[in-house]
Design an enzyme around this catalytic site. Structure first.
Site, PDB file in Angstrom:
ATOM      1  N   LYS A   1     -27.299 -30.721  -0.130  1.00 44.23           N
ATOM      2  CA  LYS A   1     -26.091 -31.402   0.415  1.00 44.23           C
ATOM      3  C   LYS A   1     -26.396 -32.902   1.183  1.00 44.23           C
ATOM      4  O   LYS A   1     -25.805 -33.022   2.298  1.00 44.23           O
ATOM      5  CB  LYS A   1     -25.517 -30.476   1.495  1.00 44.23           C
ATOM      6  CG  LYS A   1     -25.282 -29.087   1.074  1.00 44.23           C
ATOM      7  CD  LYS A   1     -25.023 -27.942   2.008  1.00 44.23           C
ATOM      8  CE  LYS A   1     -25.002 -26.487   1.701  1.00 44.23           C
ATOM      9  NZ  LYS A   1     -24.736 -25.600   2.692  1.00 44.23           N
TER      10      LYS A   1
ATOM     11  N   ASP B   1     -24.756 -17.429   5.237  1.00 42.84           N
ATOM     12  CA  ASP B   1     -23.577 -17.167   5.450  1.00 42.84           C
ATOM     13  C   ASP B   1     -23.139 -15.817   4.930  1.00 42.84           C
ATOM     14  O   ASP B   1     -22.110 -15.129   5.537  1.00 42.84           O
ATOM     15  CB  ASP B   1     -22.348 -18.256   4.896  1.00 42.84           C
ATOM     16  CG  ASP B   1     -22.951 -18.589   3.429  1.00 42.84           C
ATOM     17  OD1 ASP B   1     -24.074 -17.881   2.700  1.00 42.84           O
ATOM     18  OD2 ASP B   1     -22.367 -19.576   2.960  1.00 42.84           O
TER      19      ASP B   1
END
Length: 481
Positions: free
Chosen positions: A174, A210
């Site tokens: 990312k 997550d």
């Protein structure tokens, strides 16, 4: 009657295509996406084999689906109380949260901080000093800088978990490239930065991803929750496994004799195990991705790739003179330009008398030569690609449900694809019911703020278990009086 005539599962209103369309030619191009239950049952078999290889001590090394133990041993039991911090780092923004727990009551305060480009590309010390500085600012604003607070850390980058509060970054993604972090324990780096900052007492009790956050967030209000599922830019799942089935388990066997496993199931198919259903469009997407040959299952499901799969099909139909009268646009010809949100928008067109959303998408793509017939075909293509994605995810969930063997299970789901696609939930329920062992009951529930609330709850549970263990040890000591 062909499935195009009934619009596939859109038969509620879809009319047959007007005569100019060669229906057989259209069907021939899209038929690789129309799979029967036998294919999805085969996916379940491949998935179970992958799970068992990942869990096995002798087979984990060559397994593609790694089945990482998270060291999270228990879901909330409702007795957790107090103030907890959560840190959510997964991109250019990160959040600091204060979560106050009292039974089922949850109060949250949060603030978003930016990570500047120069820090993203700087050193690990710069990054974690910046994070510590932001934690301090947030605590000062909340007037809690004098409190000693446990912290849960959602760190959404690939990690090797070595303990509940120990995880080594395997590789930056990312857009991050901070030197001195890869191969190091991120909790230790955070604690060192907090120590350098001074003036605050914060201890990170847990680092999670997550999927675990989604599970924990739902489990706080639903004790049957035992699976966490992410369906967003990527896809992954975690679930509660018995310790006796975890070959790589290297910690204690105290109660509860179970642990949450992070499957990392997106990698299924990397060994060719899903080649029996891969289409030419999937191969094209994989070839042009930054991680060719990897995350094959994920590439057939998740939001990062779905729009591109649809674009490739639409372009093939156009080249064959079956769409837009053979006339496309520069925008439609660009790789990645057909966003996955367009799939949700097009499939939201319930009133086919005007195809309002579809036409808006076409306008954004600078397509001018379209008819209602083209709108109908685009809707059909979107529905086939998203239905396959939902059914493939369902095969994964059904495999977990069958493996766990619990009678009642709630599945916590988070991610933009599940949240915003108009039919994903219903499609999944429909297919899981067909693939799951009779007698197993399940429900899919939307998880709220797993990366924030979920991280704090993991810290709260870790804090509770630590206190319970300390009390046990104290009670076991002989009275010295």
């Amino acid at each position: 009657m062909s499935s195009i005539e009934t619009g596939g599962r859109f038969s509620r209103k879809t009319c047959p295509f007007p005569t100019p369309v060669d229906r057989a030619a259209v069907e021939n191009i899209v038929k690789p996406f129309i799979l029967d239950d036998a294919v999805y049952k085969r996916v379940c078999d491949v998935m179970l084999d992958n799970f068992n290889k990942g869990l096995g001590k002798e087979t984990n090394a060559e397994a593609r689906v790694k089945m990482f133990p998270t060291y999270v041993r228990s879901v909330p039991d409702g007795t957790e109380e107090g103030d907890f911090l959560a840190l959510d780092l997964g991109g250019t923004n990160f959040r600091v949260l204060l979560i106050s727990l009292k039974g089922q009551e949850v109060n949250m305060e949060s603030k978003i901080f930016l990570i500047p480009q120069h820090i993203m590309l700087g050193t690990g010390i710069q990054l974690f000093d910046h994070i510590a500085d932001c934690i301090y600012k947030f605590m000062k604003e909340q007037k809690i800088e004098k409190k000693t607070l446990p912290l849960g850390f959602t760190f959404s980058f690939p990690c090797k978990q070595l303990g509940l509060a120990k995880a080594k970054l395997t590789t930056w993604t990312k857009g991050f490239k901070c030197e001195g972090v890869e191969g190091n324990d991120i909790v230790q780096l955070l604690h060192e930065a907090i120590k350098r900052k001074g003036d605050m007492e914060v201890e990170c009790l847990a680092v999670i991803n997550d999927t675990v956050g989604a599970l924990m967030s739902c489990a706080h209000s639903d004790r049957q929750c035992a699976i966490g599922l992410i369906l967003g830019t990527g896809t992954n799942a975690c679930y509660i496994e018995k310790l006796e089935n975890v070959g790589l388990w290297d910690s204690d066997y105290n109660d509860p004799k179970e642990v949450i496993i992070n499957t990392e199931w997106g990698a299924m198919g990397d060994d060719g195990g899903l080649d029996f259903l891969i289409t030419e469009y999937d191969k094209h997407v994989d070839k042009h991705s930054i991680n060719g040959g990897k995350q094959i299952y994920e590439k057939m499901i998740s939001g990062m790739y779905m729009g591109e799969i649809v674009r490739l099909v639409l372009e093939k139909l156009r080249r064959n003179g079956l769409l837009f009268g053979g006339v496309g646009s520069e925008e439609l010809s660009k790789r990645g330009r057909f966003y996955t949100k367009y799939v949700s928008e097009i499939e939201s067109d319930v009133d086919e008398s005007d195809f309002k959303s579809t036409k808006q998408v076409f306008e954004e793509l600078e397509l001018t030569n379209y008819t209602d017939e083209d709108c109908r075909i685009a809707l059909y293509v979107c529905s086939l690609v998203s239905t396959r994605a939902a059914y493939l995810a369902s095969a994964g969930i059904a495999t977990l449900l069958n493996k766990m063997g619990r009678k009642d299970v709630s599945v916590a789901v988070d991610g933009s694809l599940y949240r915003f696609h108009p039919h994903f939930h219903d499609l999944m329920v429909e297919k899981i019911e067909k693939l799951v062992t009779p007698g197993i009951r399940f429900k899919l529930m939307l998880s709220h703020d797993g990366s924030g609330k979920g991280a704090a709850l993991v810290a709260a549970v870790a804090n509770r278990l630590r206190d319970e263990e300390a009390k046990k040890e104290k009670d076991c000591k002989p009275n010295e009086d």
